[in-house]
Enzyme design. Sequence first.
Site, mmCIF file in Angstrom:
data_model
loop_
_atom_site.group_PDB
_atom_site.id
_atom_site.type_symbol
_atom_site.label_atom_id
_atom_site.label_comp_id
_atom_site.label_asym_id
_atom_site.label_seq_id
_atom_site.Cartn_x
_atom_site.Cartn_y
_atom_site.Cartn_z
ATOM 1 N N ASP A 1 -0.695 3.840 23.650
ATOM 2 C CA ASP A 1 -1.858 3.858 22.761
ATOM 3 C C ASP A 1 -3.141 3.793 23.577
ATOM 4 O OD1 ASP A 1 -2.933 3.312 19.847
ATOM 5 O OD2 ASP A 1 -3.953 1.863 21.141
ATOM 6 N N TYR B 1 -12.068 3.871 25.243
ATOM 7 C CA TYR B 1 -11.585 2.875 26.205
ATOM 8 C C TYR B 1 -12.071 3.213 27.614
ATOM 9 C CZ TYR B 1 -8.381 1.188 22.538
ATOM 10 O OH TYR B 1 -7.845 0.687 21.381
ATOM 11 N N ARG C 1 -12.215 3.772 13.674
ATOM 12 C CA ARG C 1 -12.760 2.846 12.670
ATOM 13 C C ARG C 1 -13.400 3.678 11.575
ATOM 14 N NH1 ARG C 1 -13.056 -2.671 13.472
ATOM 15 N NH2 ARG C 1 -12.319 -3.295 15.539
ATOM 16 N N SER D 1 -7.157 3.585 11.887
ATOM 17 C CA SER D 1 -7.174 2.251 12.466
ATOM 18 C C SER D 1 -8.337 1.485 11.850
ATOM 19 C CB SER D 1 -7.350 2.355 13.983
ATOM 20 O OG SER D 1 -7.370 1.069 14.549
ATOM 21 N N ASN D 2 -8.083 0.229 11.546
ATOM 22 C CA ASN D 2 -9.121 -0.654 10.975
ATOM 23 C C ASN D 2 -9.641 -0.150 9.628
ATOM 24 O OD1 ASN D 2 -9.245 -2.430 13.397
ATOM 25 N ND2 ASN D 2 -9.984 -0.563 14.365
ATOM 26 N N GLN E 1 -3.453 1.200 11.959
ATOM 27 C CA GLN E 1 -3.488 0.305 13.125
ATOM 28 C C GLN E 1 -4.485 -0.827 12.863
ATOM 29 O OE1 GLN E 1 -4.794 0.453 17.739
ATOM 30 N NE2 GLN E 1 -3.289 2.010 17.218
ATOM 31 N N GLY F 1 -5.184 -11.155 21.974
ATOM 32 C CA GLY F 1 -5.948 -10.858 23.187
ATOM 33 C C GLY F 1 -5.707 -11.864 24.306
ATOM 34 N N GLY G 1 -0.739 -5.538 25.522
ATOM 35 C CA GLY G 1 -1.892 -5.103 26.318
ATOM 36 C C GLY G 1 -1.954 -5.686 27.707
#
Length: 309
Positions: free
Chosen positions: A58, A63, A135, A164-165, A186, A220, A273
Amino acid sequence: MSVQYQPDRSLSVLRTGTIGGFEAGRLAYGCWRFAGSSVAEATAKVEAALQIGATMLDTAAIYGFGQQGFGGAEAVLGEVYAAHKGLRERTILVTKAGIHPPVPYDSRASNLIESCEGSLARLRSDTIDVFLIHRPDLLASFDEVAAALAQLRRDGKIREAGVSNFSHTQLRALQAKLDFPLVATQPEFSPLAIDPLEDGTLDVAQEFGLATMAWSPLGGGRLTAAHQPEAGTQEARVLSVLDAIATREGVDVDHVALAWVLAHPANVFALIGTQNVDRIRASARAFDVKLSRQDWYDVLVAARGVSMP
Ligand SMILES: NC(=O)c1ccc[n+]([C@@H]2O[C@H](COP(=O)([O-])OP(=O)(O)OC[C@H]3O[C@@H](n4cnc5c(N)ncnc54)[C@H](OP(=O)(O)O)[C@@H]3O)[C@@H](O)[C@H]2O)c1
């Protein structure tokens, strides 16, 4: 015929699941923190992920922003693909579009299409397996977003699409404009991010047969033995319950957190992650955890801070 009460059984965590037309490992590898890795380092991480069956990778166009720059994480992955013939075909490649700093969100059709083309170039790939709107852009109509996804799919630049979101109503509104099914949602989902359980996200995922890709399943890094939570906080409550289960199961708290996320019936995939190769490999211990229903609800109650109604 009398109905017999089923005694408590361990919640089984399957190692693979389906996302649209793809079969993928339930642990997936998130490349958000990838930017800055050398090609050799990134290769080692991807290889470790594949060793534990984490075949879905992903990433996102954004990023790397703030480090190497926009597209930085995709570019590293693209170099890994380029250096290892046949690797691209062994992975299910997910990327996202629609965040372009300094403007928060931009899902105009032209932007989504350009973003996808940029991702394909950086990722050295002919197609994106699952393309997500990162988003919701409140200024982009669902008609426009749907038209962009349809065009990308028609042109073979993406195979499947998702979001996502997105709230469940936003997801429904977009789906209503498409003549093909979205395959993934996601959301952030972990024992520290439990809103999807009640805000309709996981319900609509089941209704539409989507894959739920849980981002930051370890909060996280807050759901790990290394984290020292402040006493009396949600983190402290959750870690205490995870720790008791981890001790019983002979694993680490992060493995229990992953098992908890994966145990939900909304076809969940957990996006790990960590950038540490040993931790990537160790993540597979999540599959060894035997959670009971009681365990699962104990974690949820700790997260809520109040008993179940
Ligand atoms: N759609 C979205 O809006 C969105 C947002 C955020 C993330 N994502 C996706 O979700 C993926 C995962 O997010 P994430 O990186 O936040 O996931 P995470 O797995 O919740 O957290 C990873 C962090 O936890 C640390 N960690 C993991 N295990 C540890 C351990 N045993 N001890 C100490 N530290 C540990 C890692 O540090 P080390 O590297 O040192 O192990 C890393 O900093 C991303 O890569 C991205 O693909 C999506």
